[in-house]
Scaffold this motif. Structure first.
Motif, mmCIF file in Angstrom:
data_model
loop_
_atom_site.group_PDB
_atom_site.id
_atom_site.type_symbol
_atom_site.label_atom_id
_atom_site.label_comp_id
_atom_site.label_asym_id
_atom_site.label_seq_id
_atom_site.Cartn_x
_atom_site.Cartn_y
_atom_site.Cartn_z
ATOM 1 N N ILE A 237 53.122 24.929 30.775
ATOM 2 C CA ILE A 237 52.704 26.301 30.492
ATOM 3 C C ILE A 237 52.181 26.963 31.750
ATOM 4 O O ILE A 237 51.485 26.354 32.557
ATOM 5 C CB ILE A 237 51.609 26.340 29.394
ATOM 6 C CG1 ILE A 237 51.141 27.785 29.172
ATOM 7 C CG2 ILE A 237 50.444 25.432 29.731
ATOM 8 C CD1 ILE A 237 50.133 27.958 28.054
ATOM 9 N N LEU A 238 52.568 28.217 31.926
ATOM 10 C CA LEU A 238 51.959 29.096 32.926
ATOM 11 C C LEU A 238 51.451 30.309 32.156
ATOM 12 O O LEU A 238 52.240 31.112 31.659
ATOM 13 C CB LEU A 238 52.970 29.532 33.984
ATOM 14 C CG LEU A 238 53.060 28.689 35.256
ATOM 15 C CD1 LEU A 238 54.163 29.202 36.161
ATOM 16 C CD2 LEU A 238 51.743 28.672 36.018
ATOM 17 N N GLY A 239 50.147 30.419 32.025
ATOM 18 C CA GLY A 239 49.567 31.491 31.226
ATOM 19 C C GLY A 239 48.650 32.373 32.046
ATOM 20 O O GLY A 239 47.612 31.916 32.532
ATOM 21 N N PHE A 240 49.023 33.642 32.192
ATOM 22 C CA PHE A 240 48.184 34.618 32.892
ATOM 23 C C PHE A 240 47.541 35.527 31.853
ATOM 24 O O PHE A 240 48.128 35.853 30.822
ATOM 25 C CB PHE A 240 49.024 35.451 33.856
ATOM 26 C CG PHE A 240 48.320 36.685 34.368
ATOM 27 C CD1 PHE A 240 47.355 36.593 35.357
ATOM 28 C CD2 PHE A 240 48.608 37.931 33.832
ATOM 29 C CE1 PHE A 240 46.692 37.727 35.819
ATOM 30 C CE2 PHE A 240 47.965 39.076 34.290
ATOM 31 C CZ PHE A 240 47.001 38.963 35.284
ATOM 32 N N PHE A 426 40.877 36.965 38.179
ATOM 33 C CA PHE A 426 41.948 36.693 37.231
ATOM 34 C C PHE A 426 42.405 35.256 37.411
ATOM 35 O O PHE A 426 42.381 34.716 38.525
ATOM 36 C CB PHE A 426 43.113 37.666 37.435
ATOM 37 C CG PHE A 426 42.773 39.076 37.066
ATOM 38 C CD1 PHE A 426 42.819 39.490 35.747
ATOM 39 C CD2 PHE A 426 42.401 39.986 38.047
ATOM 40 C CE1 PHE A 426 42.498 40.801 35.402
ATOM 41 C CE2 PHE A 426 42.082 41.290 37.706
ATOM 42 C CZ PHE A 426 42.121 41.698 36.389
ATOM 43 N N PHE A 427 42.867 34.648 36.309
ATOM 44 C CA PHE A 427 43.152 33.229 36.324
ATOM 45 C C PHE A 427 44.518 32.950 35.711
ATOM 46 O O PHE A 427 45.016 33.708 34.882
ATOM 47 C CB PHE A 427 42.080 32.452 35.543
ATOM 48 C CG PHE A 427 40.680 32.720 36.008
ATOM 49 C CD1 PHE A 427 40.123 31.984 37.033
ATOM 50 C CD2 PHE A 427 39.929 33.739 35.432
ATOM 51 C CE1 PHE A 427 38.834 32.245 37.468
ATOM 52 C CE2 PHE A 427 38.641 34.010 35.852
ATOM 53 C CZ PHE A 427 38.090 33.261 36.886
ATOM 54 N N CYS A 436 42.535 30.285 40.227
ATOM 55 C CA CYS A 436 41.950 31.617 40.418
ATOM 56 C C CYS A 436 42.804 32.379 41.421
ATOM 57 O O CYS A 436 43.038 31.903 42.539
ATOM 58 C CB CYS A 436 40.507 31.493 40.920
ATOM 59 S SG CYS A 436 39.692 33.093 41.114
ATOM 60 N N LEU A 437 43.286 33.541 41.039
ATOM 61 C CA LEU A 437 44.171 34.309 41.910
ATOM 62 C C LEU A 437 43.387 34.890 43.077
ATOM 63 O O LEU A 437 42.275 35.389 42.918
ATOM 64 C CB LEU A 437 44.844 35.436 41.122
ATOM 65 C CG LEU A 437 45.676 35.009 39.905
ATOM 66 C CD1 LEU A 437 46.423 36.199 39.335
ATOM 67 C CD2 LEU A 437 46.649 33.903 40.275
#
Length: 458
Positions: A237-240, A426-427, A436-437
């Protein structure tokens, strides 16, 4: 007693049965004064869980030898003989090492599989060892723990292959190289979703038996880039947005163990925050459809190709660039004209799942190695509607994405640019790890079937 039609046939006064040779793990000949017998260790399939059973059958010495040789020949090239094992002792309730020693290692030893174990004690230890270990003596790598240590093993092996191929993993246009060694997962962590999808159960014994049997399934990987830096790889999963915030909040309460995943997300959902974004994507080519059965293999095969072109200028820089290329970015991810912009501007979540969930009856079922990524965009909606949709996702219902505020797009690549003027954190949830972006934009790219996983999805 004979070996024919890929089945071992027992016919004695006590036993009259057939055992599929694919499910036989080992055999041993026992000679005593009273005669000769053949002991066969095999797998009994009971729904999703597997059980090991031993059968001892009396026969003549010549019959035992003949059957024993036939079994060994059938298992000669298929099963792993040597495995490199990484154990995360902090996984789940800190019981990964005990689970491995008591439930998994005896199965490996019974089947004659040699193992070299490392119990991790610090961050990046898996990466350091995999980047500096001679892997030619191993048939596979096993991760014991949750989805996190599997991601560590996966990321290290991918970076190793990229380095050996002269490619830069930090280049968003680089294509990942297929791994030479399969990866096995022993579920002993908090989530264990990848192992569950692979074997239909979170039982560590079943996972160990699947590894010993040697069957593999090809699966996809999604790479996450920020600027000119690879921030991570995802196979789950890649969840933004919402799912990044959920995982960020759960990390603060690791002391709660697995129960934190049932309690903490409730507060995060109630305090959900909308994000102003621009979402661009390269749509999947029409007709992309992949049969899950076609991805089942018994040994890894190279599935990447080299595209050759002539450098424009005869300079050192051009030659170096030419040598490092395998496939052009336009061939991989689409030219600039192929990019599309989504209509959605204010969203709660942008999610991608390299293991695609598709409806199967009333439930969702995992599919490995699909030819596209499913990009799911959750738009602004009423809180109660959102909670109802998330509840269906948690229950695995086949209708969980059939909501007006959830849009699904089949893509090869996409990027998300944050438009919020205020400086906020944002993560991204990357297979259960929080990233953490450090910039306003992320790029996610699909890499098809670059990993072989020990397992056999139903």
């Amino acid at each position: 007693m004979n070996f024919q039609e890929s089945c071992l046939c027992y016919q004695t006064f006590k036993i009259d049965r057939k055992i599929n040779s694919r499910l036989i793990l080992s055999s041993n000949i026992h000679s005593t004064d009273s005669g000769t017998s053949l002991e066969v260790v095999h797998v009994v399939e009971k729904k999703t869980k597997l059980k090991i059973e031993k059968i001892q059958c009396e026969a003549s010495e010549s019959q035992c030898n003949e059957t024993h040789k036939a079994i060994e020949q059938s298992m000669k090239d298929k099963r792993p003989k040597s495995l490199l094992v990484f154990i995360n002792p902090r996984s789940g309730n800190r019981g990964a090492e005990k689970i491995y020693q008591r439930k998994v290692l005896p199965i490996f030893q019974m089947c004659g599989v040699k193992t070299n174990e490392y119990v991790t004690s610090r961050p990046n230890e898996v990466r350091d060892r995999l980047l500096n270990t001679n892997l030619n003596t191993y048939d596979g790598v096993v991760a014991v723990g949750g989805d996190g240590i599997y991601n560590e093993v996966l990321s290290a092996l991918l970076d190793r292959e990229m380095k050996n191929s002269g490619l830069d993993p930090n280049d968003p246009d680089s294509r990942l190289v297929q791994l030479k060694l399969p990866i096995g997962i022993i579920p002993a962590g908090s989530g264990n979703y990848t192992a569950w999808y692979l074997n239909g159960t979170k039982c560590p014994k079943t996972a160990a038996i699947r590894i010993v049997m040697g069957d593999c399934v090809a699966t996809n990987v999604a790479s996450l880039h920020q600027g000119n830096r690879c921030a991570g790889y995802s196979s789950l999963i890649l969840g933004f947005g919402l799912f990044g915030d959920v995982m960020r909040d759960c990390e603060k309460y690791r002391w709660m163990g697995t129960s934190r995943f049932k309690v903490i997300p409730v507060g995060t959902v109630l305090s959900r925050r909308p994000v102003n974004v621009i979402i661009s994507y390269v749509p999947a080519k029409s007709g992309d459809n992949n049969s899950n059965a076609e991805n089942r293999v018994t040994a890894p095969k190279q599935q990447f190709h080299r595209q050759i072109s002539v450098p424009v200028f005869n300079t050192k820089k051009a030659r170096v660039t030419f040598q490092k290329r395998t496939v052009s970015s336009s061939a991989n991810f689409g030219a600039a004209s192929e990019w599309r912009t989504a209509d959605e501007r204010v969203v709660y979540a942008v999610d991608t799942y390299p293991i695609t969930m598709k409806p199967k009856g009333t439930k969702m079922a995992p599919h490995f190695g699909e030819d596209s990524l499913k990009l799911r965009i959750t738009q602004k909606c009423k809180l109660m509607d959102h909670i109802r949709q998330l509840k269906e996702v948690d229950d695995g219902k086949s209708t969980c994405y059939d909501f007006d505020f959830v849009r699904t797009i089949s893509v090869e690549r996409y990027r998300v640019r944050i438009l919020n003027k205020e400086m906020q954190d944002f993560f991204v949830n990357c297979d259960g790890e929080v990233i953490c972006l450090d910039g306003p934009e992320i790029i996610v790219s699909l890499h098809r079937r670059v990993v072989q996983l020990y397992g056999s999805p139903n």
